[in-house]
Scaffold this active site. Structure first.
Site, PDB file in Angstrom:
ATOM      1  N   TRP A 176      -2.586  21.957  67.848  1.00 55.04           N
ATOM      2  CA  TRP A 176      -1.358  22.516  68.436  1.00 55.04           C
ATOM      3  C   TRP A 176      -1.048  23.904  67.892  1.00 55.04           C
ATOM      4  O   TRP A 176       0.110  24.202  67.576  1.00 55.04           O
ATOM      5  CB  TRP A 176      -0.132  21.620  68.161  1.00 55.04           C
ATOM      6  N   GLN A 228      35.748  19.711  90.515  1.00 57.79           N
ATOM      7  CA  GLN A 228      35.894  19.388  89.095  1.00 57.79           C
ATOM      8  C   GLN A 228      34.617  18.801  88.484  1.00 57.79           C
ATOM      9  O   GLN A 228      34.306  19.046  87.306  1.00 57.79           O
ATOM     10  CB  GLN A 228      37.056  18.402  88.923  1.00 57.79           C
ATOM     11  N   GLU A 250       7.734  23.155  64.847  1.00 62.77           N
ATOM     12  CA  GLU A 250       8.326  23.618  63.578  1.00 62.77           C
ATOM     13  C   GLU A 250       9.261  22.572  62.969  1.00 62.77           C
ATOM     14  O   GLU A 250      10.309  22.889  62.412  1.00 62.77           O
ATOM     15  CB  GLU A 250       8.970  24.994  63.761  1.00 62.77           C
ATOM     16  N   GLY A 251       8.820  21.314  63.120  1.00 64.75           N
ATOM     17  CA  GLY A 251       9.566  20.177  62.603  1.00 64.75           C
ATOM     18  C   GLY A 251      10.370  19.534  63.713  1.00 64.75           C
ATOM     19  O   GLY A 251      11.234  20.169  64.317  1.00 64.75           O
ATOM     20  N   THR A 252      10.064  18.264  63.984  1.00 64.14           N
ATOM     21  CA  THR A 252      10.785  17.527  65.025  1.00 64.14           C
ATOM     22  C   THR A 252      12.266  17.397  64.643  1.00 64.14           C
ATOM     23  O   THR A 252      12.653  17.664  63.491  1.00 64.14           O
ATOM     24  CB  THR A 252      10.214  16.095  65.153  1.00 64.14           C
ATOM     25  N   SER A 253      13.065  16.921  65.596  1.00 63.15           N
ATOM     26  CA  SER A 253      14.489  16.707  65.286  1.00 63.15           C
ATOM     27  C   SER A 253      14.634  15.704  64.141  1.00 63.15           C
ATOM     28  O   SER A 253      15.551  15.813  63.308  1.00 63.15           O
ATOM     29  CB  SER A 253      15.222  16.190  66.527  1.00 63.15           C
ATOM     30  N   GLU A 254      13.721  14.744  64.090  1.00 60.79           N
ATOM     31  CA  GLU A 254      13.785  13.739  63.017  1.00 60.79           C
ATOM     32  C   GLU A 254      13.527  14.406  61.657  1.00 60.79           C
ATOM     33  O   GLU A 254      14.174  14.069  60.653  1.00 60.79           O
ATOM     34  CB  GLU A 254      12.758  12.618  63.273  1.00 60.79           C
TER      35      GLU A 254
HETATM   36  N1  CAA Z   1      11.407  25.134  49.947  1.00 57.23           N
HETATM   37  C1  CAA Z   1      10.712  25.076  48.797  1.00 57.23           C
HETATM   38  N2  CAA Z   1      10.101  23.971  48.357  1.00 57.23           N
HETATM   39  C2  CAA Z   1      10.191  22.884  49.131  1.00 57.23           C
HETATM   40  C3  CAA Z   1      10.894  22.871  50.356  1.00 57.23           C
HETATM   41  C4  CAA Z   1      11.520  24.060  50.742  1.00 57.23           C
HETATM   42  N3  CAA Z   1      12.210  24.142  51.885  1.00 57.23           N
HETATM   43  N4  CAA Z   1      10.811  21.634  50.899  1.00 57.23           N
HETATM   44  C5  CAA Z   1      10.084  20.898  50.056  1.00 57.23           C
HETATM   45  N5  CAA Z   1       9.701  21.667  48.990  1.00 57.23           N
HETATM   46  C6  CAA Z   1       8.930  21.254  47.824  1.00 57.23           C
HETATM   47  C7  CAA Z   1       9.682  20.172  47.050  1.00 57.23           C
HETATM   48  O1  CAA Z   1      10.588  20.744  46.129  1.00 57.23           O
HETATM   49  C8  CAA Z   1       8.532  19.463  46.340  1.00 57.23           C
HETATM   50  O2  CAA Z   1       8.081  20.227  45.256  1.00 57.23           O
HETATM   51  P1  CAA Z   1       8.238  19.715  43.713  1.00 57.23           P
HETATM   52  O3  CAA Z   1       7.526  18.393  43.628  1.00 57.23           O
HETATM   53  O4  CAA Z   1       7.622  20.796  42.915  1.00 57.23           O
HETATM   54  O5  CAA Z   1       9.705  19.562  43.509  1.00 57.23           O
HETATM   55  C9  CAA Z   1       7.419  19.533  47.365  1.00 57.23           C
HETATM   56  O6  CAA Z   1       7.719  20.648  48.222  1.00 57.23           O
HETATM   57  C10 CAA Z   1       7.277  18.291  48.189  1.00 57.23           C
HETATM   58  O7  CAA Z   1       8.515  18.063  48.807  1.00 57.23           O
HETATM   59  P2  CAA Z   1       8.924  16.678  49.434  1.00 57.23           P
HETATM   60  O8  CAA Z   1       8.666  15.581  48.451  1.00 57.23           O
HETATM   61  O9  CAA Z   1      10.295  16.855  49.985  1.00 57.23           O
HETATM   62  O10 CAA Z   1       7.824  16.557  50.610  1.00 57.23           O
HETATM   63  P3  CAA Z   1       7.694  15.494  51.731  1.00 57.23           P
HETATM   64  O11 CAA Z   1       6.289  15.058  51.808  1.00 57.23           O
HETATM   65  O12 CAA Z   1       8.761  14.454  51.618  1.00 57.23           O
HETATM   66  O13 CAA Z   1       7.943  16.390  53.072  1.00 57.23           O
HETATM   67  C11 CAA Z   1       9.137  17.529  54.783  1.00 57.23           C
HETATM   68  C12 CAA Z   1       9.042  17.175  53.293  1.00 57.23           C
HETATM   69  C13 CAA Z   1      10.443  18.311  54.913  1.00 57.23           C
HETATM   70  C14 CAA Z   1       9.191  16.318  55.666  1.00 57.23           C
HETATM   71  C15 CAA Z   1       7.937  18.415  55.160  1.00 57.23           C
HETATM   72  O14 CAA Z   1       6.729  17.726  55.117  1.00 57.23           O
HETATM   73  C16 CAA Z   1       8.070  19.045  56.542  1.00 57.23           C
HETATM   74  O15 CAA Z   1       8.804  20.027  56.718  1.00 57.23           O
HETATM   75  N6  CAA Z   1       7.350  18.496  57.553  1.00 57.23           N
HETATM   76  C17 CAA Z   1       7.322  19.061  58.901  1.00 57.23           C
HETATM   77  C18 CAA Z   1       6.242  20.066  59.014  1.00 57.23           C
HETATM   78  C19 CAA Z   1       6.440  20.946  60.223  1.00 57.23           C
HETATM   79  O16 CAA Z   1       7.480  21.542  60.406  1.00 57.23           O
HETATM   80  N7  CAA Z   1       5.397  21.075  61.013  1.00 57.23           N
HETATM   81  C20 CAA Z   1       5.419  21.963  62.134  1.00 57.23           C
HETATM   82  C21 CAA Z   1       4.135  22.660  62.253  1.00 57.23           C
HETATM   83  S1  CAA Z   1       4.195  24.383  62.345  1.00 57.23           S
HETATM   84  C22 CAA Z   1       4.445  24.793  63.973  1.00 57.23           C
HETATM   85  O17 CAA Z   1       4.917  24.038  64.758  1.00 57.23           O
HETATM   86  C23 CAA Z   1       4.085  26.190  64.258  1.00 57.23           C
HETATM   87  C24 CAA Z   1       3.872  26.563  65.653  1.00 57.23           C
HETATM   88  O18 CAA Z   1       2.747  26.761  66.073  1.00 57.23           O
HETATM   89  C25 CAA Z   1       5.014  26.867  66.524  1.00 57.23           C
END
Ligand code: CAA
Length: 379
Positions: A156, A279, A363-367
């Site tokens: 994707w 309305q 860029e991250g689902t609503s969930e």
């Molecule tokens: N800023 C800095 N550090 C962060 C952070 C942030 N916003 N979010 C998490 N971290 C760090 C945490 O502090 C942690 O680090 P430490 O252990 O050193 O404290 C580490 O990252 C792991 O964090 P979590 O335990 O919170 O990680 P998780 O596995 O639970 O996942 C999540 C967190 C928010 C669900 C993340 O996996 C996420 O954002 N997932 C969605 C990914 C996404 O958006 N994908 C879209 C693809 S890109 C796209 O769509 C582009 C396109 O082409 C349009």
């Protein structure tokens, strides 16, 4: 917080509005139909400085603020979300990441042409088995001394076929989970790097979405971004800004559909008067306008916080969650207001409805946004 845009912001918004009407609107239905990438339009967006909006002038950017960027995203997305996603990915996910965390060498070599719009970038995180669960990367990058050997598949990927510069997230040490992830700059043409066929999508059909395959691709060590193990944080920090851009895209899609529905409702007559005076339709328009305005305030606030140097993780996720929900609801209503005309392509709203859906997914689902928001408010 000031609720007034400054002169420069108003000018930039007007430039984007004009561009959307004169350059994007004429071929938008055909590009959607034939899944045609808006190549000429993207070139012109680059010439206008819209592909490196927040990058400093030192690196060929426009040196503007995040609020100007969301204004541009909103205006372009009212008309063509397939073009605006290119602007979003190049600005937020690629240029921002390189300027904030890249080395001087990386900024000179890669950021400058991207910010000038001479090249297009892609951000490669999602995989067949790792979308929302971004720490479970299967793509590996093995340290071979002066280079890494990259193997795996990304899914994707926006701009997958048209990009020249790819930021690829990969595991360098599985046992370390997120601390064993790195981000690399990969160039189109590197041996072993192939682009899969274009995806046939429901919405944003003009945008260029592909799978990417890496088979023993030699990536020079100087192309790793940041310290060893910084890749997951790099992806998260970059996505935080990206979510504001997509929130603005969702806002624009909603506003575009609403404007079309309002115009139509004022002109179309039924039972002896314009349907806007019934309305049933007037109340729909009132709801649409109110929800769009609420989404706009969230989006602008997130951008404003970024411009103030304040944390914007929470605001960005709230803006994306809400604006994408509003985009979905408003576009469905816009089709309904148009009746049968809403169901045919010439009236634009059916495309906006299809385009709206992706804003709740990429860029991250609503969930995922709810996960981020709940963690921020509970912590
Ligand atoms: N800023 C800095 N550090 C962060 C952070 C942030 N916003 N979010 C998490 N971290 C760090 C945490 O502090 C942690 O680090 P430490 O252990 O050193 O404290 C580490 O990252 C792991 O964090 P979590 O335990 O919170 O990680 P998780 O596995 O639970 O996942 C999540 C967190 C928010 C669900 C993340 O996996 C996420 O954002 N997932 C969605 C990914 C996404 O958006 N994908 C879209 C693809 S890109 C796209 O769509 C582009 C396109 O082409 C349009």
């Amino acid at each position: 917080m000031l609720f007034q845009l400054n002169e420069e912001q108003l000018m930039i918004r007007q430039a984007a509005r004009d561009f959307a009407q004169t350059e994007l609107k004429p071929g938008v239905i055909e590009r959607d139909e034939h899944q045609k990438f808006p190549a000429e339009q993207v070139k012109k967006l680059g010439e206008l400085g819209f592909l490196g909006m927040m990058v400093s002038e030192k690196y060929n950017g426009s040196g503007l603020d995040a609020l100007s960027y969301v204004l541009v995203m909103e205006e372009l997305s009212k008309v063509d979300a397939s073009a605006s996603v290119v602007v979003s990915v190049n600005n937020s996910l690629v240029c921002f990441g390189l300027e904030a965390y890249g080395s001087d060498f990386q900024k000179e070599k890669y950021l400058k042409p991207l910010a000038a719009g001479e090249k297009i970038g892609a951000f490669c995180l999602s995989e067949p088995e790792a979308g929302s669960d971004a720490t479970s990367q299967q793509t590996t990058a093995e340290d071979k001394g002066d280079h890494y050997l990259l193997n795996g598949t990304k899914n994707w990927i926006t701009n997958g076929g048209t990009a020249s510069t790819y930021l690829v997230i990969a595991q360098t040490d599985k046992s370390l989970r997120h601390k064993g992830i790195n981000a690399f700059i990969v160039e189109k043409g590197m041996e072993g790097f192939t682009v899969g066929p274009k995806e046939n999508k429901m919405g944003i059909r003009g945008s260029d979405t592909h799978s990417l395959m890496f088979n023993d691709v030699k990536v020079p060590k100087e192309n790793r971004i940041g310290e060893n193990g910084f890749g997951f944080k790099f992806a998260m920090k970059t996505l935080e800004g990206g979510r504001i851009g997509i929130a603005a895209q969702a806002l624009g899609i909603a506003a575009g559909a609403y404007e079309l529905a309002l115009d139509y409702a004022k002109q179309r007559k039924a039972f002896g008067k314009p349907i806007a005076e019934h309305q049933a339709i007037a109340f729909k328009l009132a709801d649409m306008a109110t929800h769009i305005e609420a989404a706009r305030l969230l989006v602008y606030k997130a951008a404003w916080l970024k411009d103030q140097g304040q944390p914007y993780t929470l605001a960005g996720s709230m803006a994306k969650l809400y604006a994408s929900k509003v985009a979905m609801e408003v576009t469905v209503e816009a089709v309904q207001i148009h009746g049968g005309y809403g169901f045919v392509k010439e009236y634009h709203v059916e495309r906006l409805m299809r385009d709206a859906k992706i804003t709740q997914i990429y860029e991250g689902t609503s969930e995922i946004q709810k996960m981020v928001i709940s963690r921020e408010i509970i912590r």
